[in-house]
Design an enzyme around this catalytic site. Structure first.
Site: not given
Length: 222
Positions: A9-12, A168
């Site tokens: 997972f990307d964060l921002d 993602i």
């Protein structure tokens, strides 16, 4: 359909709606560099979400290395105090990561945000029990691209089968990084990228909401 076991997972823009703290921090840093952003809308300053900060200051404002380094420091000094947690979770994202964790998926945050900062955010929002690791650059790294970070996540966690990995994210940087690393991707439309951006970058799948991520992975026998 692949059976994805390792979910990056990307964060921002993927886990957190991070525009508020990021935009305020960017305006502060630019003002300290004597750059007037009053004519730029918050929407326009969303360009800071996704790429490494050092690159953003250079690409968007023509800064040389020395000025970009100073701008990054100003940004982070402000962000660490004023903006870090000004980034609510997207509706449905906690349910999504919890469900994936309950189905024995290995979850990782893979972000261009400094690793130490990203870890603080994940802990603050009580998501740390769901993620096996948070992968991000050190604060001294200027321009880590997403491919490098994905490769780091794969290597550090002894993942041998890239066909079981999916990245993602909401921006082209996530999708291109995944493609360059030889893994599939989900481009999410609820973040800060557009459908055209994500499709042009080559997203394997498109998700309109966090819960759509579950639907996509369920098709691969969740």
């Amino acid at each position: 359909m692949n059976n994805y076991d390792y979910i990056f997972f990307d964060l921002d823009g993927t886990i957190t709606q991070s525009e508020f703290g990021i935009i305020r921090s960017a305006r502060y840093a630019l003002s300290q560099m004597n750059i007037d952003t009053s004519s730029e809308t918050d929407k326009q300053l969303q360009k800071f979400i996704g790429p490494p900060l050092f690159n953003s200051f250079q690409d968007f404002y023509g800064m040389n290395d020395e000025d970009a380094e100073r701008a990054v420091k100003l940004y982070r000094d402000y962000y660490e105090v004023e903006g870090l947690f000004d980034a609510p979770l997207f509706d449905g994202i906690e349910e999504t990561v919890r469900t994936l964790h309950e189905h024995d998926k290995k979850l990782y945050v893979v972000t261009s945000k400094p690793q130490v900062t990203a870890k603080r955010i994940i802990v603050h929002f009580h998501l740390n029990d769901y993620f096996d690791a948070v992968i991000g650059p050190g604060k001294s790294e200027k321009s880590p691209n997403k491919k490098q970070l994905i490769e780091r996540a794969i290597g550090e966690n002894d993942i041998s089968n890239r066909q079981r990995v999916i990245m993602i994210g909401d921006r082209k940087y996530d999708i291109v990084g995944a493609k360059d690393a030889g893994v599939d991707s989900i481009g999410v439309l609820y973040g800060y990228g557009s459908l055209d951006e994500l499709k042009e970058a080559g997203a394997t799948y498109i998700a309109e909401t966090p819960l759509d991520i579950l639907s996509i992975i369920e098709e691969g026998r969740l």
